[in-house]
Design a protein around this motif. Structure first.
Motif, PDB file in Angstrom:
ATOM      1  N   LEU A   9       1.130  -0.879  -0.056  1.00  0.00           N
ATOM      2  CA  LEU A   9       0.220  -0.372   0.349  1.00  0.00           C
ATOM      3  C   LEU A   9       0.999   1.213  -0.175  1.00  0.00           C
ATOM      4  CD1 LEU A   9      -2.640  -0.779   2.571  1.00  0.00           C
ATOM      5  CD2 LEU A   9      -2.803  -1.368   0.129  1.00  0.00           C
ATOM      6  N   TYR A  10       0.931   2.169  -0.871  1.00  0.00           N
ATOM      7  CA  TYR A  10       1.617   3.357  -1.067  1.00  0.00           C
ATOM      8  C   TYR A  10       1.202   4.495  -0.749  1.00  0.00           C
ATOM      9  CZ  TYR A  10       5.209   6.504  -3.064  1.00  0.00           C
ATOM     10  OH  TYR A  10       6.043   7.131  -3.188  1.00  0.00           O
ATOM     11  N   ARG A  11       1.876   5.057  -0.270  1.00  0.00           N
ATOM     12  CA  ARG A  11       1.008   6.683  -0.735  1.00  0.00           C
ATOM     13  C   ARG A  11       1.611   7.320  -0.642  1.00  0.00           C
ATOM     14  NH1 ARG A  11       0.315  11.620   3.239  1.00  0.00           N
ATOM     15  NH2 ARG A  11      -1.794  11.884   3.248  1.00  0.00           N
ATOM     16  N   LEU A  22      -0.706   6.210   5.886  1.00  0.00           N
ATOM     17  CA  LEU A  22      -0.452   5.423   5.004  1.00  0.00           C
ATOM     18  C   LEU A  22      -1.361   4.827   4.481  1.00  0.00           C
ATOM     19  CD1 LEU A  22       3.094   5.005   6.489  1.00  0.00           C
ATOM     20  CD2 LEU A  22       2.676   6.837   4.929  1.00  0.00           C
ATOM     21  N   GLY A  23      -2.035   4.101   5.221  1.00  0.00           N
ATOM     22  CA  GLY A  23      -2.938   2.875   4.302  1.00  0.00           C
ATOM     23  C   GLY A  23      -3.768   2.811   5.932  1.00  0.00           C
ATOM     24  N   ARG A  43      -4.343   0.331  10.668  1.00  0.00           N
ATOM     25  CA  ARG A  43      -3.848   1.370  10.066  1.00  0.00           C
ATOM     26  C   ARG A  43      -2.386   2.107  10.165  1.00  0.00           C
ATOM     27  NH1 ARG A  43      -7.533   3.989  13.594  1.00  0.00           N
ATOM     28  NH2 ARG A  43      -5.554   5.680  14.550  1.00  0.00           N
ATOM     29  N   ALA A  44      -1.689   2.359   9.098  1.00  0.00           N
ATOM     30  CA  ALA A  44      -0.755   2.610   8.730  1.00  0.00           C
ATOM     31  C   ALA A  44      -0.118   4.258   8.979  1.00  0.00           C
ATOM     32  CB  ALA A  44       0.160   1.492   7.811  1.00  0.00           C
ATOM     33  N   GLU A  45       0.252   4.513   9.697  1.00  0.00           N
ATOM     34  CA  GLU A  45       0.500   5.727   9.872  1.00  0.00           C
ATOM     35  C   GLU A  45       2.072   6.186   9.932  1.00  0.00           C
ATOM     36  OE1 GLU A  45      -3.244   6.640  13.087  1.00  0.00           O
ATOM     37  OE2 GLU A  45      -1.016   7.050  13.826  1.00  0.00           O
ATOM     38  N   LEU A  60      -4.639  -1.062  15.867  1.00  0.00           N
ATOM     39  CA  LEU A  60      -5.225  -1.875  15.566  1.00  0.00           C
ATOM     40  C   LEU A  60      -7.037  -1.247  16.070  1.00  0.00           C
ATOM     41  CD1 LEU A  60      -3.556  -5.385  16.292  1.00  0.00           C
ATOM     42  CD2 LEU A  60      -3.721  -4.436  13.994  1.00  0.00           C
ATOM     43  N   SER A  61      -7.835  -0.811  15.206  1.00  0.00           N
ATOM     44  CA  SER A  61      -8.471  -0.569  15.908  1.00  0.00           C
ATOM     45  C   SER A  61      -9.244  -1.132  15.356  1.00  0.00           C
ATOM     46  CB  SER A  61      -7.942   1.329  16.190  1.00  0.00           C
ATOM     47  OG  SER A  61      -9.256   1.268  13.944  1.00  0.00           O
TER      48      SER A  61
END
Length: 186
Positions: A9-11, A22-23, A43-45, A60-61
């Protein structure tokens, strides 16, 4: 044998900032009234976008009591849980353990402490209370007959026991290194 399949996953951003997402991978389902709901997310940040100290964060949510909440946040320095944590197997902590709260419960048949000194009424700020503030502090052995205590009592300026003292054979009570009471002398 090499790496298996990967999902990237690329932002792209010309202006990345700390805390940018990021994704997200979402896990969705239907509730009883046929409404689509996101039950959980990964979620990646970006934690820090500075080139010399760049760092990421994984969150993780999910849904809890009908609200989306962050359950677990992981980065290179910490793993922060939003709720209670239960570990089923043995746990070894190689660093320091800090517990912030009003009650620490240890359900164990044997408690082993390597340190030869246990501090009671220790203030994390380093500003311990005076004798009046720590009055009543000590050790309590719980019993359904009655508690057995060894406590500091400020009004008598002394350690006080709720029970008898029974010294082993050959042992004496001393005051200032002088024997004042033994099994044969008073």
């Amino acid at each position: 044998s090499g790496i298996g399949p990967k999902i990237n996953l690329y932002r792209h951003s010309d202006n990345p900032e700390d805390d940018d997402i990021l994704g997200v991978v979402q896990f969705r389902g239907v509730v009883s009234d046929d409404t689509n709901v996101t039950y959980a997310k990964i979620r990646a940040e970006i934690k820090d976008q500075t080139a010399s100290s760049d760092a990421g964060r994984l969150v993780l949510s999910g849904l809890f009591n009908n609200n989306q909440e962050d359950w677990l946040t992981i980065d290179g320095a910490t793993a922060a849980f939003a709720g209670a944590v239960t570990v089923a197997g043995n746990t070894t902590i190689t660093g320091n353990l800090t517990v912030n709260g009003t009650t620490s419960t240890i359900n164990s048949t044997t408690l082993r402490v390597d340190d030869k000194n246990i501090e009671l009424a220790h203030s994390p700020s380093g500003s311990e209370g005076d004798d009046a503030a720590v009055s009543g502090g000590g050790i309590t052995l719980k019993s359904s007959d009655s508690d057995k205590t060894f406590n500091w009592v400020n009004s008598t300026d002394s350690w006080t026991s709720s029970e008898h003292m029974d010294l082993a054979s050959g042992k004496v009570f001393k005051i200032n290194e002088t024997s004042v009471l033994s099994a044969t002398t008073l």
